[in-house]
Design an enzyme around this catalytic site. Structure first.
Site, short mmCIF file in Angstrom:
data_model
loop_
_atom_site.label_atom_id
_atom_site.label_comp_id
_atom_site.label_asym_id
_atom_site.label_seq_id
_atom_site.Cartn_x
_atom_site.Cartn_y
_atom_site.Cartn_z
N LEU A 210 39.87 -52.34 -39.68
CA LEU A 210 38.71 -53.12 -39.49
C LEU A 210 38.39 -54.35 -40.64
CD1 LEU A 210 36.58 -49.61 -39.80
CD2 LEU A 210 36.94 -50.92 -37.72
N HIS A 211 37.64 -55.22 -39.93
CA HIS A 211 37.36 -56.36 -40.93
C HIS A 211 36.05 -57.24 -40.70
CE1 HIS A 211 39.42 -58.61 -37.50
NE2 HIS A 211 38.98 -59.62 -38.15
N ARG A 212 35.82 -57.21 -39.18
CA ARG A 212 34.74 -57.73 -38.58
C ARG A 212 33.36 -57.35 -39.37
NH1 ARG A 212 35.95 -61.35 -35.10
NH2 ARG A 212 38.16 -61.08 -34.03
N PRO A 213 32.41 -58.24 -39.63
CA PRO A 213 31.25 -58.12 -40.56
C PRO A 213 30.22 -57.02 -39.66
CG PRO A 213 31.62 -60.41 -40.64
CD PRO A 213 32.69 -59.90 -39.81
N ASP A 284 39.09 -53.77 -34.82
CA ASP A 284 38.17 -54.73 -34.25
C ASP A 284 38.76 -56.10 -34.25
OD1 ASP A 284 38.37 -55.17 -36.84
OD2 ASP A 284 36.51 -54.76 -37.36
#
Length: 372
Positions: A210-213, A284
């Site tokens: 997971l990394h997306r805002p 993501d």
């Protein structure tokens, strides 16, 4: 001599340029008058993000590192443009080749065009339709000034035609990231992750990234998303490669479980070893959906849109969305053994870089004018 300046700035770029560099070297050794200059913009740099990629993927040391990392989006874009302008003035090229959709891709394309240098974009034409993503803006701006477009799918071709690009500038070649995957699959490295003293068993664990805002910036949503993943993955371990700072935030939010295992970021060869052996991947990321499709691993994408729809229509990926409540039916289907199998995607065959270099020679060699 046909001179190509190749831009790399962030982790996904390295996977995409490695086979192109090798294809250029192969043509050069066969007597073609072709050469490249590799520029690392420095957009991202640490050992896991850059150094190990160069070593593991056989990428030569860059001819220059612009060291333009850090700062806001605008500051980073400006730094890359200022430094790349001087680099290109000092070392003129016939073509600047950019890949993907990171800030470096857009910034170097603009700079090259303002210096009247041809721009070719590898992985052109992909679109998510989501202007809240910096990558989407980078794609649109880059493609608006690109001279020749190298595409990964027929969907990308259609996007470019819709934008008014004439057929002769669109070149459907395949996916260089898959070139890298297929050429390195035999070299994957077992990171020897142990859970309670026992090694992970094939198809008996989940991989999570997971990394997306949209997923990580809202604390309550992040907690709900993680809880949904934990609640619907049976008794299987969940392996989450995450930066230690992010892991600390997650723990401070009370996000922890006996089956949830935070590990440090992995190198390319280690990460894909775990992906290949996993029961499924929850992510993501866009690029991971391509790799899981080729390796036949089920993939659940926690996004509301995707710029890679072929991984859904032809591959092993499903677009779950960002609402935590959406996860359960997908995970139920997976745990019941009812996930789709997916199939081959046209031209994702490991030969894309060769097609790109041959096409570049065909386009530019007949009318080549060496830089002054």
């Amino acid at each position: 001599m046909f001179r190509i300046t190749i831009i790399a700035g962030a982790r996904p770029n390295f996977m995409k340029i490695a086979p192109i560099l090798k294809a250029i070297e192969k043509n050069k050794s066969n007597g073609e008058e072709i050469d490249f200059r590799l520029i690392h913009t420095g957009q991202h740099y640490d050992k896991k993000m850059s150094g190990s990629f160069f070593e593991q993927l056989g990428i030569p040391e860059p001819h220059a590192n612009l060291e333009a990392g850090g700062g806001s989006q605008a500051e980073q874009t400006a730094n890359i443009m200022v430094r790349f302008e001087k680099e290109l003035q000092d070392n003129p090229a016939d073509v600047v080749l950019v890949v993907g959709d990171v800030t470096s891709t857009m910034a170097c394309s603009i700079t090259a065009k303002k210096l009247n240098t041809q721009v070719v974009h590898v992985e052109a034409g992909i679109r998510s339709g989501d202007l809240s993503m910096p990558e989407e803006i980078n794609r649109m701006v880059t493609d608006s000034i690109t001279d020749h477009f190298f595409t990964t799918s027929e969907v990308a071709n259609k996007n470019l035609r819709k934008a008014g690009i004439e057929e002769g500038r669109i070149h459907f070649v395949g996916n260089t990231m898959i070139d890298t995957l297929l050429s390195n699959i035999k070299n994957f490295i077992d990171p020897e992750i142990q859970i309670d003293g026992e090694i992970l068993q094939e198809k008996k664990y989940f991989m999570l990234t997971l990394h997306r805002p949209a997923n990580v910036d809202e604390e309550e949503k992040l907690k709900a998303l993680m809880q949904a993943i934990i609640d619907n993955t049976g008794d299987l371990p969940i392996i989450f490669p995450v930066h230690p700072r992010t892991a600390k935030i997650l723990i401070n939010l009370g996000i922890s479980h006996d089956r949830l295992h935070f590990i440090e970021p992995l190198s390319y060869l280690e990460f894909n070893y775990l992906v290949k052996k996993a029961k499924a991947v929850v992510t993501d990321s866009g690029g991971i959906t391509e790799e899981t499709t080729v390796m036949g691993v089920p993939c659940l994408t926690l996004r509301d849109n995707t710029e890679r729809p072929e991984t859904i229509s032809m591959g092993t990926n499903e677009l779950v969305g960002t609402n935590p409540q959406n996860l359960k039916p997908y995970l139920d289907k997976l745990m019941a053994g009812e996930w789709k199998k997916g199939g081959e995607i046209p031209l994702w065959d490991g030969k894309t870089a060769n097609r790109i270099v041959q096409q570049l020679l065909e386009i530019y060699k007949p009318n080549l004018k060496s830089p002054n």
